[in-house]
Design an enzyme around this catalytic site. Structure first.
Site, PDB file in Angstrom:
ATOM      1  CB  CYS A   1      -2.846 -27.062   9.298  1.00 55.78           C
ATOM      2  SG  CYS A   1      -2.040 -24.770   9.116  1.00 55.78           S
TER       3      CYS A   1
ATOM      4  CG  HIS B   1      -1.293 -21.232   8.086  1.00 55.23           C
ATOM      5  ND1 HIS B   1      -2.170 -22.178   7.479  1.00 55.23           N
ATOM      6  CD2 HIS B   1      -0.406 -20.191   7.444  1.00 55.23           C
ATOM      7  CE1 HIS B   1      -1.942 -21.940   6.198  1.00 55.23           C
ATOM      8  NE2 HIS B   1      -1.088 -20.283   6.090  1.00 55.23           N
TER       9      HIS B   1
ATOM     10  CD  GLU C   1      -4.715 -23.610  11.121  1.00 57.31           C
ATOM     11  OE1 GLU C   1      -4.539 -23.157  11.725  1.00 57.31           O
ATOM     12  OE2 GLU C   1      -5.897 -24.113  10.935  1.00 57.31           O
TER      13      GLU C   1
ATOM     14  CB  CYS D   1      -4.762 -25.712   4.889  1.00 57.33           C
ATOM     15  SG  CYS D   1      -2.970 -24.744   5.347  1.00 57.33           S
TER      16      CYS D   1
END
Length: 163
Positions: free
Chosen positions: A94, A61, A63, A91
């Site tokens: 993260c 991801h 992040e 999410c």
């Protein structure tokens, strides 16, 4: 300068930088999410975009990748006095990574009612049982962030229906 002193125009500019990262993801057929981490002076420490599909990494991801890069750059896993700008509400994975990294402030663009931590009421960032909390500002450049995501998934559905 403390990150909470970053003015509104700078917040918009930094979200625009995260959108540039999201567009990079879009161009390589990744879900178009981008992230930028800044230090206490508003200087960019790291920037990233989703890479789950290209590197076969469920943790790829934007992040997470930006957090890892920023920590390496400052040679410290504690990103105290740093802020993260991300184009989509994080999410749970993260958001927890942000808690672990000691992020000071989260700014995000589009809300995610299906997978976003805050929308799903997973408010780890303010859980008093954890050893760190931080502030959150949502909806920064919401329209632009949402538009890019909607376009990506609309194209995916059209291509899926053709096969």
């Amino acid at each position: 300068m403390h990150t909470s002193n970053i003015n509104f125009q700078d917040q918009l500019w930094l979200m625009d930088e995260a959108l540039i990262e999201a567009e990079k993801a879009y161009r390589i057929d990744e879900v178009p999410i981008g992230a930028v981490i800044v230090d206490s002076n508003g200087a960019i420490l790291s920037r990233s975009h989703n890479l789950k599909e290209k590197v076969f990494n469920p943790c790829g991801h934007a992040e997470i990748l930006a957090i890892v890069e920023a920590a390496k750059k400052i040679k410290n896993w504690r990103l105290k006095e740093c802020s993260i700008y991300v184009t989509l509400e994080p999410c749970p994975m993260c958001l927890n990574a942000m808690v672990q990294a000691r992020i000071e402030k989260l700014y995000f663009g589009a809300y995610d009612s299906k997978g976003g931590s805050l929308s799903l009421n997973y408010n780890f960032y303010k859980d008093q049982k954890l050893n760190h909390s931080f502030s959150v500002v949502g909806g920064v450049r919401h329209f632009e962030c949402s538009k890019l995501l909607s376009q990506f998934f609309r194209e995916k559905r059209v291509n899926y229906n053709k096969s």
